[in-house]
Design an enzyme around this catalytic site. Structure first.
Site, PDB file in Angstrom:
ATOM      1  N   HIS A   1       0.842  -1.205   0.000  1.00  0.00           N
ATOM      2  CA  HIS A   1       0.000   0.000   0.000  1.00  0.00           C
ATOM      3  C   HIS A   1       0.876   1.254   0.000  1.00  0.00           C
ATOM      4  O   HIS A   1       2.033   1.218   0.434  1.00  0.00           O
ATOM      5  CB  HIS A   1      -0.860   0.040   1.265  1.00  0.00           C
ATOM      6  CG  HIS A   1      -2.030  -0.902   1.257  1.00  0.00           C
ATOM      7  ND1 HIS A   1      -2.277  -1.781   2.279  1.00  0.00           N
ATOM      8  CD2 HIS A   1      -3.034  -1.085   0.366  1.00  0.00           C
ATOM      9  CE1 HIS A   1      -3.384  -2.472   2.024  1.00  0.00           C
ATOM     10  NE2 HIS A   1      -3.854  -2.079   0.859  1.00  0.00           N
TER      11      HIS A   1
ATOM     12  N   CYS B   1      -2.802   0.685   9.634  1.00  0.00           N
ATOM     13  CA  CYS B   1      -3.839  -0.246   9.148  1.00  0.00           C
ATOM     14  C   CYS B   1      -4.856  -0.597  10.219  1.00  0.00           C
ATOM     15  O   CYS B   1      -5.972  -0.995   9.907  1.00  0.00           O
ATOM     16  CB  CYS B   1      -3.217  -1.540   8.677  1.00  0.00           C
ATOM     17  SG  CYS B   1      -1.691  -1.342   7.795  1.00  0.00           S
TER      18      CYS B   1
HETATM   19  C1  CIR Z   1      -3.705  -7.512   3.448  1.00  0.00           C
HETATM   20  O1  CIR Z   1      -2.864  -8.024   2.701  1.00  0.00           O
HETATM   21  O2  CIR Z   1      -4.710  -6.964   3.010  1.00  0.00           O
HETATM   22  C2  CIR Z   1      -3.485  -7.576   4.942  1.00  0.00           C
HETATM   23  N1  CIR Z   1      -2.836  -8.798   5.267  1.00  0.00           N
HETATM   24  C3  CIR Z   1      -2.681  -6.391   5.413  1.00  0.00           C
HETATM   25  C4  CIR Z   1      -3.367  -5.084   5.215  1.00  0.00           C
HETATM   26  C5  CIR Z   1      -2.544  -3.941   5.654  1.00  0.00           C
HETATM   27  N2  CIR Z   1      -3.261  -2.725   5.565  1.00  0.00           N
HETATM   28  C6  CIR Z   1      -2.718  -1.562   5.263  1.00  0.00           C
HETATM   29  O3  CIR Z   1      -1.548  -1.480   4.916  1.00  0.00           O
HETATM   30  N3  CIR Z   1      -3.513  -0.491   5.299  1.00  0.00           N
END
Ligand code: CIR
Length: 254
Positions: free
Chosen positions: A162, A249
């Site tokens: 991201h 997150c």
């Molecule tokens: C994913 O791959 O969607 C989750 N394991 C991690 C999400 C992390 N979120 C973020 O960076 N905003």
């Protein structure tokens, strides 16, 4: 200033969450809960009142609540996650957000967008075109932003999950910049803190009012932030790191 945050308790199924780093191992659920509790306490110390949503067992990545919405004082956005297993995490989020903001907007198919790809700098928003956020999603968001007197621009992504995996805006023109974004002219006017490769995970920090939340074990990034005169709170994120999740997150802040 932020006054509120929304978090979601991790589910036991988080052990099956998406990861690009399986070599880090499977998250320890008990430890993840303890780290989540410490995260909530840190947000409270920053002056926020916290809404804690219940765990959703059917969605292993649902504790990463930042990805399903973007919140501003004037409106909130329910996103359309690009990860297929995360699409339906948005169910019920609009109702929750409507208790806090006057209008809830949505990103619709074929547009996809995840909140981790959205970096707010005052009234301007940077949107990463990642594997999760596409051009249609970014365009739809920029159109919505215009309606609320805000602006947005897209960012071509290096091989990073991201946008905020590699960039964190700490207010006061200070920007934490991971190596993948180091040469970007788009960010040249910021007071940039270069994140060393050995501390790449700490490119995701969060400024919350008087504090910056920093993942523990990253002394160079911590020292650089302190050198800007900012107060810090260190948090152990070991179990979320195993799922590619960082500090931002785990909450929606507004
Ligand atoms: C994913 O791959 O969607 C989750 N394991 C991690 C999400 C992390 N979120 C973020 O960076 N905003």
């Amino acid at each position: 200033m932020f006054s509120k945050a929304i978090v979601r308790i991790p589910s036991r199924s988080m052990t099956k969450g998406i990861t690009e780093h399986p070599e880090l191992g499977v998250p320890d659920y008990g430890l993840a809960l303890k780290q989540h509790e410490a995260y909530i306490r840190a947000l409270e110390r920053c002056g926020l009142s916290i809404t804690v949503l219940p765990a959703l067992e059917e969605f292993p990545d649902s504790c990463f609540v930042e990805d399903v919405a973007v919140c501003t004082p004037d409106f909130a956005l329910v996103t359309n996650p690009g990860a297929s297993t995360r699409k339906h995490e948005t169910q019920g989020i609009a109702d929750i957000l409507s208790a806090f903001v006057p209008v809830v907007e949505r990103i619709q198919e074929p547009g996809t967008l995840e909140g981790g790809d959205v970096m707010m700098v005052g009234r301007h928003f940077y949107i990463g075109l990642s594997r999760r956020t596409n051009q249609a999603g970014a365009n739809a968001f920029i159109d919505i932003l215009k309606r609320y007197g805000r602006t947005g621009e897209t960012v071509t992504m290096p091989p990073t999950l991201h946008l905020k995996t590699g960039l964190s805006y700490l207010e006061g023109n200070v920007l934490l910049v991971d190596q993948g974004f180091a040469a970007y002219k788009q960010f040249a006017a910021f007071d940039r803190i270069a994140v060393p490769a050995t501390e790449s995970y700490a490119a995701n920090c969060v400024r919350v009012n008087e504090y910056v939340l920093v993942p523990s074990g990253n002394p160079a990034v911590l020292a650089s932030i302190k050198a800007r005169g900012l107060a810090t709170i260190e948090l152990d994120m070991s179990e979320y790191r195993k799922l590619d999740g960082g500090l931002s997150c785990l909450s929606l802040r507004f």
